[in-house]
Every structure is written in C-alpha cells, then in structure tokens.
Design a protein around this motif. Sequence first.
Motif, PDB file in Angstrom:
ATOM      1  N   ARG A 124       8.860   1.547   1.248  1.00 15.14           N
ATOM      2  CA  ARG A 124       9.056   2.121   2.692  1.00 15.14           C
ATOM      3  C   ARG A 124       8.124   1.776   3.894  1.00 15.14           C
ATOM      4  O   ARG A 124       7.313   0.884   3.226  1.00 15.14           O
ATOM      5  N   GLU A 125       8.204   2.311   4.928  1.00 19.13           N
ATOM      6  CA  GLU A 125       7.339   1.875   6.056  1.00 19.13           C
ATOM      7  C   GLU A 125       6.021   1.867   5.702  1.00 19.13           C
ATOM      8  O   GLU A 125       5.409   1.208   5.816  1.00 19.13           O
ATOM      9  N   ASN A 126       5.368   3.350   5.402  1.00 17.71           N
ATOM     10  CA  ASN A 126       4.210   3.635   4.510  1.00 17.71           C
ATOM     11  C   ASN A 126       3.352   2.881   3.616  1.00 17.71           C
ATOM     12  O   ASN A 126       2.450   2.274   3.925  1.00 17.71           O
ATOM     13  N   GLY A 127       4.169   2.056   2.419  1.00 18.17           N
ATOM     14  CA  GLY A 127       3.751   0.786   1.833  1.00 18.17           C
ATOM     15  C   GLY A 127       3.352  -0.216   2.611  1.00 18.17           C
ATOM     16  O   GLY A 127       2.385  -1.411   1.882  1.00 18.17           O
ATOM     17  N   ILE A 128       3.121  -0.472   3.945  1.00 16.52           N
ATOM     18  CA  ILE A 128       2.698  -1.420   4.725  1.00 16.52           C
ATOM     19  C   ILE A 128       1.096  -1.430   4.793  1.00 16.52           C
ATOM     20  O   ILE A 128      -0.369  -2.041   4.456  1.00 16.52           O
TER      21      ILE A 128
END
Length: 256
Positions: free
Chosen positions: A161-165
């Motif tokens: 998921r993008e917020n995994g960054i």
Amino acid sequence: DNNHLELCKQNGYHDLAGGVRFDWNHRLCHAWWAQKETGWAYFRPLPVLVRTTLLQLFGLNPIPFHILHLALHISTVLLLYALLRRLGCGLWTSLLASGLFTLHPAHPFATAWVANDGPVMIGLCTLLGLWCLHGSARADHRRIGWLAGVFAIYLLSLATRENGIMLGPMLVLFDLLGAWRLPVAQSGAKPEWRRRIALYVGLASVAVAYLVVRSWCLGAGPLPRRAYFYWPTEPGFAGWLPRSEERRVGKECRSR
C-alpha cells in the motif's frame, strides 16, 4: 471492492502492478459534468497477488477472504502484545493496549477495515518491522539476519500500500528513540552511529527506488484529479462542462 476483484479476474497474474485502478466516470458513477476520464491507479502488487490467488482457488466465495483477513488481524494483535512485552511493558499494560487496538472503532484501518487486505497487511508489516529493528538494535546492528528482515519487510510494505512508505521513517524514529535508552546486549554500550546512519540511508534508498519503480510500472496510468471531480464551485468546472468541451474541440478543428 468489486472493481478490484474484476480487474484481478481479468488480468490474472500478468498485471499485478496495474491491478488496482479506479475508473469513476461511466463505471462506478455517472457524472454529467465529467467528460474526461476520471480515475486513478495504485501500485499494490502484493494485495493484487493475494486476491488473484484466492480468486483462482476459491472464486468469489467470500469465506476464504474473511478467514485470511481475520487471521492477519489476529496475528497483528498478538504481535503487538508480544512487542510491547519485549519492550518492557507490563502484562496488564500490554493486554490493555492490544485490546484497545482490537476493539476500538477509532482504529479504522485495524478494526473497521478488517475486510480490506491492504490495511491489515500494512499493520502486520509495521509490527514485524519494529520487531526486527528492535532485535537488530539489541545486536548493535551487526546481525545480517535482523537487518535483512528489516529491509525485506519494508519492501513488502511498499508493495502492499502507498502508506507503507511511512514504515521507513517510523523505523528510523523508533531506532533513534531506542538509541538513548537501549543498551546493547553484548557490551552494555550504546550502538555506534555509523551503522545506524548506514541503516537509515539504506531505508531512504529503498524508498526512493520504490518511487521510481512505481512511476515506471504505472506508466501513463490515470492520476487522481482534485476531489476526483471538478465541482461547480471550483475554477476548472467550466472547462469540464459538455458544451464547453464541444466548443473547445470545434474551435480547434476550425483553426486547423
């Protein structure tokens, strides 16, 4: 979401990078003022792989999906309890924190969204990353196994998921906070900052590489437009009106 499952069924294993797309206009809803294609694309290959595999094995039977998501959520709660105990929290403090994490409705990604694979997978990756980083810090960041676990879990979170960054900055902050109070198990001294800085630079490099790979994989995929549509109160609304678009095209044709 049905839209995601349709894409997984349509593309199979051939397009994991492009398996999460939203095409709002003419598909999920009909906006009379939106003549342009309105949608966006995500880069979430790991959930797409999981969904595709479940579809291949069980079709649209929801029970395997529910079992997997609930198992991931329970694993996350148990890991949270174990991590708190490992960090020195008492029994009842750890139980209370884990119970609130499980039940409290203010945790939409952990509780209300159990049916969504991405949030529960990110929750598990976050706690696994913290666990591995804690083990690495106790070993003075000398153990290749712990460090490999940190980077592998960060890569999994980026593919989920993008917020995994944001797991990378969380790991750095967690390590910095622990640097002032966590003695190294072997020598009783504080870890050397050179190894810590190398770890932080490595995590930042992984994040930059992820952004490059994401941009390359999505290619010309649709990007989110402001508020998904142009509303009548926004400056660009007039340009999206059907007749305005027709007049613009007509003027271009006449100019040619």
